[in-house]
Structures are given as C-alpha cells and as structure tokens.
Write an enzyme that holds these catalytic residues in place. Sequence first.
Site, PDB file in Angstrom:
ATOM      1  N   TYR A  33      40.276  37.976  28.613  1.00 49.26           N
ATOM      2  CA  TYR A  33      41.567  37.328  28.824  1.00 49.26           C
ATOM      3  C   TYR A  33      41.459  36.277  29.916  1.00 49.26           C
ATOM      4  CZ  TYR A  33      42.409  39.963  33.176  1.00 49.26           C
ATOM      5  OH  TYR A  33      42.330  40.461  34.451  1.00 49.26           O
ATOM      6  N   LYS A 147      35.648  38.515  32.370  1.00 49.29           N
ATOM      7  CA  LYS A 147      37.078  38.812  32.517  1.00 49.29           C
ATOM      8  C   LYS A 147      37.525  39.661  31.324  1.00 49.29           C
ATOM      9  CE  LYS A 147      41.267  36.610  34.332  1.00 49.29           C
ATOM     10  NZ  LYS A 147      41.518  37.591  35.375  1.00 49.29           N
ATOM     11  N   GLU A 180      35.752  42.920  46.073  1.00 50.69           N
ATOM     12  CA  GLU A 180      36.958  42.112  45.839  1.00 50.69           C
ATOM     13  C   GLU A 180      38.137  43.056  45.729  1.00 50.69           C
ATOM     14  OE1 GLU A 180      37.053  40.109  41.993  1.00 50.69           O
ATOM     15  OE2 GLU A 180      35.908  41.722  41.068  1.00 50.69           O
ATOM     16  N   LEU A 205      34.664  39.128  39.954  1.00 50.66           N
ATOM     17  CA  LEU A 205      35.128  38.085  39.043  1.00 50.66           C
ATOM     18  C   LEU A 205      35.090  36.759  39.812  1.00 50.66           C
ATOM     19  CD1 LEU A 205      36.410  37.444  36.232  1.00 50.66           C
ATOM     20  CD2 LEU A 205      38.556  37.310  37.485  1.00 50.66           C
TER      21      LEU A 205
HETATM   22  N1  PDD Z   1      43.535  38.638  38.155  1.00 50.96           N
HETATM   23  N2  PDD Z   1      39.254  39.470  40.739  1.00 50.96           N
HETATM   24  C1  PDD Z   1      39.860  40.215  39.798  1.00 50.96           C
HETATM   25  C2  PDD Z   1      39.327  41.575  39.503  1.00 50.96           C
HETATM   26  C3  PDD Z   1      40.962  39.692  39.086  1.00 50.96           C
HETATM   27  O1  PDD Z   1      41.551  40.423  38.125  1.00 50.96           O
HETATM   28  C4  PDD Z   1      41.440  38.398  39.414  1.00 50.96           C
HETATM   29  C5  PDD Z   1      42.598  37.775  38.692  1.00 50.96           C
HETATM   30  C6  PDD Z   1      40.787  37.660  40.423  1.00 50.96           C
HETATM   31  C7  PDD Z   1      41.211  36.273  40.808  1.00 50.96           C
HETATM   32  O2  PDD Z   1      40.887  35.338  39.799  1.00 50.96           O
HETATM   33  P1  PDD Z   1      41.747  34.008  39.581  1.00 50.96           P
HETATM   34  O3  PDD Z   1      41.768  33.297  40.875  1.00 50.96           O
HETATM   35  O4  PDD Z   1      41.011  33.286  38.527  1.00 50.96           O
HETATM   36  O5  PDD Z   1      43.131  34.460  39.154  1.00 50.96           O
HETATM   37  C8  PDD Z   1      39.685  38.230  41.055  1.00 50.96           C
HETATM   38  C9  PDD Z   1      44.531  38.101  37.252  1.00 50.96           C
HETATM   39  C10 PDD Z   1      45.469  37.151  37.884  1.00 50.96           C
HETATM   40  C11 PDD Z   1      45.201  39.228  36.487  1.00 50.96           C
HETATM   41  O6  PDD Z   1      44.467  40.105  36.064  1.00 50.96           O
HETATM   42  O7  PDD Z   1      46.418  39.207  36.316  1.00 50.96           O
END
Ligand code: PDD
Length: 289
Positions: A33, A147, A180, A205
């Site tokens: 996703y 992801k 993270e 991620l």
């Molecule tokens: N989450 N690490 C993890 C495990 C994440 O699920 C996310 C993002 C990030 C940050 O990635 P980005 O800057 O590309 O949003 C880091 C999204 C927002 C979610 O699952 O809703």
Amino acid sequence: MTRQAYVNGRFLPIGRAEVAIEDRGYQFADGVYEVIKAVDGVPRDLERHLARLERSLAALRIPPPMSARALALVIGEALARNPIRKAIVYLQVTRGVAPRNHLFPHDARPSLVITVRRAPFPSDRERAEGVAVISLPDQRWGRCDIKSISLLANLLAKQQAAEAGCREAWLVDGEGRVTEGSASNAYIVDSEGRLVTHPSGPRILGGITRSVVLELAREAGIEVVERPFTLEEAKAAREAFLTSTTSLILPVTRIDERAVANGVPGSTTRHLARLYAERSGIPEAAAGL
Ligand code: PDD
C-alpha cells in the site's frame, strides 16, 4: 458528500465498494500500500510514492496493476471525485483473487483499490506540546522496507502505545536500538546538534517524509547522521521527533514517562517543521510550533 472509492477499474460510493472474499489481500495480507497526502487535489511527492510502490511490488513479485502514469491519472480522478482540501489517498495493490493456496496463482490479476479521506493531521496542541512515545520490542519481520499491508506487529504496538496514553510506539531491536515507530520514522538530535536516524535498509520503512526531511536538514546545514541510536541515547537526547505522511513532523517530548531534555519541542525540530511546512504547502506542519 458521499466518498467514492476506486475498485479495479470502477468508481463506486464507498459503502458499495467491495472486493472478493478470496482476494489474497484479505486471506494472506498478500499486498502492498501507499498513503499519499494531497492539497487541493494535488498529490504531494507522488513520484517518490509511486517509486516506492514499484519497489514494494517488485520485492513481492506482484505485477504492477498499471503504469505509473496511468496510476497518477487514476489518483487524480479519485481526488477530483472526493474534493477534500487536505486529503489522504490510500492505495492498495494485492496479488489478486484466487482459491486459497500459499503458492502464487498463475493467472490472478492484481487488485487495485483507492480511497480518499480527510487528512488526520495532528492537532496544534500535539505539535505545540510534543507527544509521548513508549518503547516496545520490534517484533516485525526482516523486510520492513516493503510497505506491506501485513501490519499485525505494528498494530499491536500502536494499540499498546495508545493504551499507555502514548501517541506512538518506538520499536527497539535486540541490540537496544530504536528502528522506527509503528507507523512513523524516529529521530533524535544529539548533544552536538546532529540529526540522527536509523539508516534505510530492511529494518525500517524508507519514509517519504523521511527522505524530504533529511534533504531539508542537509540544505539547512544541519549535520545528518544515518546510524542506529539506542533507546538510552534517545532518552538523553537534546530533542526527538517522528515523521510520517499523516503526522508530518511531530516533536516527541516524552519517552517511557521520561521527559526529553526539558520536555518541550526543540529548536531543530521546530526549524525543520517550518521548512517542511513551506516546502509541502501545508502550514499545519508548523502550526503551534
Ligand atoms: N505509515 N514507518 C512505518 C512503519 C510506517 O508505517 C510509515 C508510514 C512510516 C513513514 O513513511 P511516510 O513518511 O512515507 O509516510 C515509517 C503510514 C502513514 C500509514 O501506515 O498510515
């Protein structure tokens, strides 16, 4: 306004949008996703999101449902049909529909679903005061760079954090290092003013917000060190913050009940939030700071 969802080539009112019960996303979490924010119908950092989607799909050997160009058009159409000023696009691709079998099906076509909703940005108060995080063991698999929609370990951590009154869980590996957050990337500012965050690779991620923030920091002359930091370092840090598409840049002012420095958002965090607000056209990113 009834929200419209895109499902495999069609837009439908969200209440009528459905996928098959033998979709491998439903049965195996066999999919990936993206979460993309959009302002006034224009997606932000779309190329980076689509490039990451391509990498996630390739890693799982799921064929792309369409070209990146066609995908950009469908996302634009989804935004046009859901006119929300500050929106979040959720895009999911699974391996498709097939009778349940662990082996990849030969003839399934990937399923593509897109929904749009109002962006759940943090409140001014959360930004102004910073948020609390709880540390928990990182129980995820060895390919956190994909992801994947398989998010059970993340959900359990996030739920535990919420039940402890915290906004986020910071995940700690076997060596005591913060990888993270459950849905965000984690950073500290050390006593020398250096911005420290876990290097990209299979343990985290590669956040799109992370890539933007590190660029902004470097351009602003802030030294960036991509190395793992320990939980103990984080608790003794000068500043801490987290980033994600929906959280933007959010100061972390408590870790496991302990205040970070004097317990208020730090100057480097505030500086980066202002730069990010300017670059992204989202003033909320710096509001309250
Ligand atoms: N989450 N690490 C993890 C495990 C994440 O699920 C996310 C993002 C990030 C940050 O990635 P980005 O800057 O590309 O949003 C880091 C999204 C927002 C979610 O699952 O809703």
